[in-house]
Design an enzyme around this catalytic site. Structure first.
Site, short mmCIF file in Angstrom:
data_model
loop_
_atom_site.label_atom_id
_atom_site.label_comp_id
_atom_site.label_asym_id
_atom_site.label_seq_id
_atom_site.Cartn_x
_atom_site.Cartn_y
_atom_site.Cartn_z
N ASP A 65 0.90 -1.21 -0.15
CA ASP A 65 -0.19 -0.01 -0.03
C ASP A 65 0.91 1.22 -0.10
O ASP A 65 2.23 1.06 0.13
CB ASP A 65 -0.96 -0.11 1.11
N TYR A 67 2.97 4.86 0.85
CA TYR A 67 3.71 5.31 1.92
C TYR A 67 2.52 6.09 2.70
O TYR A 67 1.75 6.84 1.81
CB TYR A 67 4.78 6.47 1.48
N PHE A 78 6.65 1.99 -4.45
CA PHE A 78 7.98 2.01 -3.92
C PHE A 78 8.41 3.48 -4.28
O PHE A 78 9.37 3.92 -3.80
CB PHE A 78 8.93 1.12 -4.43
N HIS A 188 11.07 -9.27 0.40
CA HIS A 188 10.97 -7.84 0.30
C HIS A 188 12.41 -7.11 0.75
O HIS A 188 13.19 -7.52 1.22
CB HIS A 188 9.92 -7.43 1.60
#
Length: 223
Positions: A65, A67, A78, A188
Site C-alpha cells: 500500500d 507510503y 515504492f 522484500h
C-alpha cells in the site's frame, strides 16, 4: 472518488468497473478522503495506470500500500516525488540495482516515473491509505480491483516480467500464468527482510532485461 480510469484501462476493465464492489469502493474512498487525511492525493490514486498503458506493459512490480507519511506517496509503488527523502525499502532497491548493474552512481531521487514511462507497472495492492496508518484501507476492497488488473495482464498479454518481492506479493501473484510470463520472486526489500539475506543478490533487474532481450523487446533503462 472522482478519478477516471485512463481510456485503455477503462476498456480492458470495463466489466470489472461495472461490478457492485467497485461502485462501493469508489464511495468508500471518497468518504475516507472527506473525513480523513489520506494518501496519495486523490488525483494520483491511479498514477500507476496513468503512467503505464496496458499496451506498453513489460514489467509489473507489486507493492502493498502507499507510503503513509506526508508528501511521500505519489501513486506508484515504492516511489516518492523528487526532493523527498528516499525511504528504506527504496534505498535497498537502489543498492541491489547498482550492485546488479555494476553502477557506482546511486540514484539521488526516489521518483520512479522513468520506470513507469517505459512500461513498468508500479502497482500497489491497495491504492490508498490514511495518514500515519499503514494498511488502513485494506478493508476497502482495493484488493479485488488490483487482482483483476493482474489477472487481465496475465490472460491477455505475453512475455511480461512480474517481480514479486516478499510474501505478500508472492500470494498476490499466485494466479499468474507462468507458461506465458516470467515470474521472479525474492524477499522484500525492507530492512528487516534484506538484513536476513532475502533481498540482496536477487539480480532481478539484469534478469528482467535479459528476458526482454530474448523476447525481442526493448530493455528497461533502470538507471
Amino acid at each position: 472518488m472522482q478519478v477516471p480510469l485512463p481510456p485503455d484501462w477503462q476498456t480492458i476493465l470495463s466489466d470489472e468497473i461495472q461490478k457492485s464492489y467497485f461502485k462501493e469502493l469508489q464511495l468508500a474512498v471518497a468518504k475516507e478522503y472527506q473525513e480523513n487525511t489520506c494518501f496519495p492525493p486523490q488525483e494520483l490514486i491511479l498514477s500507476a495506470l496513468n503512467h503505464c498503458s496496458f499496451l506498453n506493459i513489460k514489467v509489473v512490480i507489486i507493492g502493498q500500500d502507499p507510503y503513509h507519511g506526508v508528501g511521500e506517496a505519489n501513486g506508484l509503488s515504492f516511489s516518492v516525488n523528487d526532493g523527498v527523502r528516499i525511504p528504506p525499502s527504496l534505498r535497498n532497491i537502489n543498492r541491489e540495482l547498482c550492485d546488479d548493474l555494476d553502477s557506482i552512481f546511486m540514484p539521488t531521487s526516489g521518483n520512479l516515473e522513468h520506470w513507469a514511462n517505459q512500461g513498468v507497472l508500479l502497482l500497489n495492492a491497495t491504492l490508498t491509505v490514511r495518514k500515519d496508518s499503514p494498511n488502513s484501507h485494506k478493508h476497502l476492497k482495493w484488493n479485488l480491483f488490483t487482482d483483476a488488473v493482474i489477472q487481465k495482464i496475465s490472460e491477455e498479454k505475453e512475455n511480461v516480467v512480474f517481480l514479486l518481492w516478499g510474501g505478500f506479493a508472492h500470494k498476490k501473484g499466485a494466479k499468474i500464468d507462468r507458461t506465458k510470463h516470467l515470474v521472479l520472486e525474492s524477499g522484500h526489500p525492507s530492512p528487516m527482510s534484506a538484513n536476513q539475506g532475502k533481498w540482496f543478490g536477487n539480480k532481478h533487474f539484469s534478469k528482467t532485461n535479459q528476458y526482454l532481450k530474448e523476447k525481442g523487446l526493448v530493455e528497461i533503462a533502470w538507471l
